[in-house]
Design a protein around this motif. Structure first.
Motif, PDB file in Angstrom:
ATOM      1  N   PHE A 130      -8.486  -4.990  -4.944  1.00 20.51           N
ATOM      2  CA  PHE A 130      -7.952  -6.252  -4.426  1.00 20.51           C
ATOM      3  C   PHE A 130      -9.087  -7.206  -4.062  1.00 20.51           C
ATOM      4  O   PHE A 130      -9.031  -8.405  -4.382  1.00 20.51           O
ATOM      5  CB  PHE A 130      -7.086  -5.987  -3.197  1.00 20.51           C
ATOM      6  CG  PHE A 130      -6.570  -7.234  -2.542  1.00 20.51           C
ATOM      7  CD1 PHE A 130      -5.403  -7.831  -2.976  1.00 20.51           C
ATOM      8  CD2 PHE A 130      -7.272  -7.829  -1.497  1.00 20.51           C
ATOM      9  CE1 PHE A 130      -4.928  -8.989  -2.384  1.00 20.51           C
ATOM     10  CE2 PHE A 130      -6.817  -8.987  -0.893  1.00 20.51           C
ATOM     11  CZ  PHE A 130      -5.639  -9.572  -1.342  1.00 20.51           C
TER      12      PHE A 130
ATOM     13  N   LEU B 239       0.827  -1.201   0.000  1.00 17.99           N
ATOM     14  CA  LEU B 239       0.000   0.000   0.000  1.00 17.99           C
ATOM     15  C   LEU B 239       0.862   1.251   0.000  1.00 17.99           C
ATOM     16  O   LEU B 239       0.557   2.242  -0.681  1.00 17.99           O
ATOM     17  CB  LEU B 239      -0.927  -0.014   1.213  1.00 17.99           C
ATOM     18  CG  LEU B 239      -2.015   1.067   1.260  1.00 17.99           C
ATOM     19  CD1 LEU B 239      -2.886   1.023   0.010  1.00 17.99           C
ATOM     20  CD2 LEU B 239      -2.875   0.895   2.513  1.00 17.99           C
TER      21      LEU B 239
ATOM     22  N   VAL C 256      -7.654   0.831  -3.721  1.00 18.35           N
ATOM     23  CA  VAL C 256      -6.797  -0.361  -3.697  1.00 18.35           C
ATOM     24  C   VAL C 256      -7.531  -1.523  -3.053  1.00 18.35           C
ATOM     25  O   VAL C 256      -7.484  -2.662  -3.540  1.00 18.35           O
ATOM     26  CB  VAL C 256      -5.482  -0.062  -2.955  1.00 18.35           C
ATOM     27  CG1 VAL C 256      -4.683  -1.346  -2.729  1.00 18.35           C
ATOM     28  CG2 VAL C 256      -4.640   0.934  -3.741  1.00 18.35           C
ATOM     29  N   TYR C 257      -8.222  -1.250  -1.935  1.00 22.14           N
ATOM     30  CA  TYR C 257      -8.959  -2.323  -1.250  1.00 22.14           C
ATOM     31  C   TYR C 257     -10.052  -2.899  -2.138  1.00 22.14           C
ATOM     32  O   TYR C 257     -10.216  -4.127  -2.226  1.00 22.14           O
ATOM     33  CB  TYR C 257      -9.570  -1.792   0.047  1.00 22.14           C
ATOM     34  CG  TYR C 257     -10.430  -2.815   0.752  1.00 22.14           C
ATOM     35  CD1 TYR C 257      -9.858  -3.773   1.577  1.00 22.14           C
ATOM     36  CD2 TYR C 257     -11.818  -2.842   0.568  1.00 22.14           C
ATOM     37  CE1 TYR C 257     -10.635  -4.724   2.216  1.00 22.14           C
ATOM     38  CE2 TYR C 257     -12.597  -3.787   1.200  1.00 22.14           C
ATOM     39  CZ  TYR C 257     -12.006  -4.720   2.021  1.00 22.14           C
ATOM     40  OH  TYR C 257     -12.780  -5.673   2.635  1.00 22.14           O
TER      41      TYR C 257
ATOM     42  N   VAL D 171       2.027   1.784  -3.495  1.00 21.02           N
ATOM     43  CA  VAL D 171       0.981   2.349  -4.358  1.00 21.02           C
ATOM     44  C   VAL D 171       0.847   3.851  -4.109  1.00 21.02           C
ATOM     45  O   VAL D 171       0.752   4.654  -5.054  1.00 21.02           O
ATOM     46  CB  VAL D 171      -0.370   1.642  -4.108  1.00 21.02           C
ATOM     47  CG1 VAL D 171      -1.492   2.374  -4.836  1.00 21.02           C
ATOM     48  CG2 VAL D 171      -0.296   0.192  -4.581  1.00 21.02           C
TER      49      VAL D 171
ATOM     50  N   THR E  62      -7.335   6.765  -2.183  1.00 19.68           N
ATOM     51  CA  THR E  62      -6.432   5.828  -2.855  1.00 19.68           C
ATOM     52  C   THR E  62      -6.446   4.475  -2.162  1.00 19.68           C
ATOM     53  O   THR E  62      -6.498   3.418  -2.809  1.00 19.68           O
ATOM     54  CB  THR E  62      -5.003   6.392  -2.882  1.00 19.68           C
ATOM     55  OG1 THR E  62      -4.995   7.666  -3.524  1.00 19.68           O
ATOM     56  CG2 THR E  62      -4.065   5.444  -3.625  1.00 19.68           C
ATOM     57  N   GLY E  63      -6.391   4.490  -0.826  1.00 18.97           N
ATOM     58  CA  GLY E  63      -6.430   3.233  -0.078  1.00 18.97           C
ATOM     59  C   GLY E  63      -7.726   2.469  -0.303  1.00 18.97           C
ATOM     60  O   GLY E  63      -7.716   1.237  -0.459  1.00 18.97           O
TER      61      GLY E  63
END
Length: 273
Positions: A137, A102, A133-134, A105, A129-130
């Motif tokens: 994924f 993370l 990403v979650y 990224v 952003t986090g």
């Protein structure tokens, strides 16, 4: 050089990132931990990080050890209280790995977008952003798990020292459970187990009711085997004393498979609530 630290913003950012990492661990390990416990773990991690950061006259190596050791382990124990030592160690490795990825990224986003290079990334940008990403994924991981659960795998059936290898389909539509023990029931062609059973039969017998298309009510002869080993793509799953129902006929055209596995047997849900 002196820096001004806004402790409330620092706490919120750490709370969000820690909670995000814990939710990623819960998904990968398929844990049964509640959202509240995960949020409590994230809050503890953020709070302790703030304390360690603002405490004066503490060597940097002690703060680093506390952050990557004590605080991380406590976060996992709070979020997943049922974990044994081995599972907690595995979860810690996931925590460090996800944090590293993370961070990479976020670094890439900061480097590639001119606005962020000029003005920096605020809390909202980092959180967005986090979250992205979650979501990405989780989508990829769920799709992979769905493909794995619906595939055909070789399985080894063992009873009383004798064994045979069959092809098994993981069918998400199989919802059979043995009515007394509530064990998941896999369906096997009766002829495929003749080599294992011979003239004998396992001592534990159960009549298993079922419903299917074209037949509203039916009964399968159910038996408890010694062991069932499923050879997945990258793993081997061992089930002790599995329950199977014998089907007097062919389960597939062209003998593509001789067994229908219950999907619960391939879902390795960890008791870490």
């Amino acid at each position: 050089m002196k820096y001004k630290l806004y402790i409330d913003a620092f706490f919120l950012l750490n709370f969000f990132m820690d909670t995000l990492l814990l939710f990623l661990i819960r998904k990968v390990l398929n844990c049964t931990a509640t959202r509240l416990r995960v949020l409590l773990g994230g809050a503890f991690g953020a709070g302790m990080t703030c304390v360690v950061t603002v405490v004066p006259y503490v060597p940097a190596w002690i703060k680093l050890l506390a952050g990557y050791g004590f605080i991380s382990i406590c976060m996992i124990r709070i979020s997943f209280s049922g974990m044994n030592f081995r599972m907690a160690l595995r979860a810690s490795l996931y925590l460090y790995g996800f944090a590293f990825l993370l961070g990479g990224v976020l670094q890439a986003v900061w480097m590639q977008i001119p606005f962020f290079r000029k003005y920096g990334m605020g809390i909202l940008s980092v959180c967005m952003t986090g979250t992205a990403v979650y979501i990405l994924f989780a989508f990829c991981y769920t799709a992979r798990q769905r493909r794995r659960r619906c595939g055909i795998f070789p399985v080894r059936v063992v009873w009383n020292g004798k064994e045979t290898t069959l092809k098994a389909l993981v069918d998400t539509g199989n919802s059979l459970f043995e009515p007394i023990s509530h064990k998941p029931v896999s369906i096997v062609e009766k002829q495929a187990l003749e080599l294992v059973f011979g003239e004998e039969r396992p001592g534990l017998f159960r009549a298993i009711p079922f419903h299917s298309i074209g037949r509203s009510n039916g009964i399968l002869d159910g038996y408890e085997l010694t062991e069932l080993i499923i050879f997945g793509e990258n793993e081997k799953i061992k089930i002790d004393k599995p329950m199977v129902g014998l089907y007097d006929g062919k389960l597939s055209a062209g003998a593509a498979y001789q067994m229908i596995l219950h999907p619960a047997l391939t879902e390795k849900q960890e008791e870490c609530s």
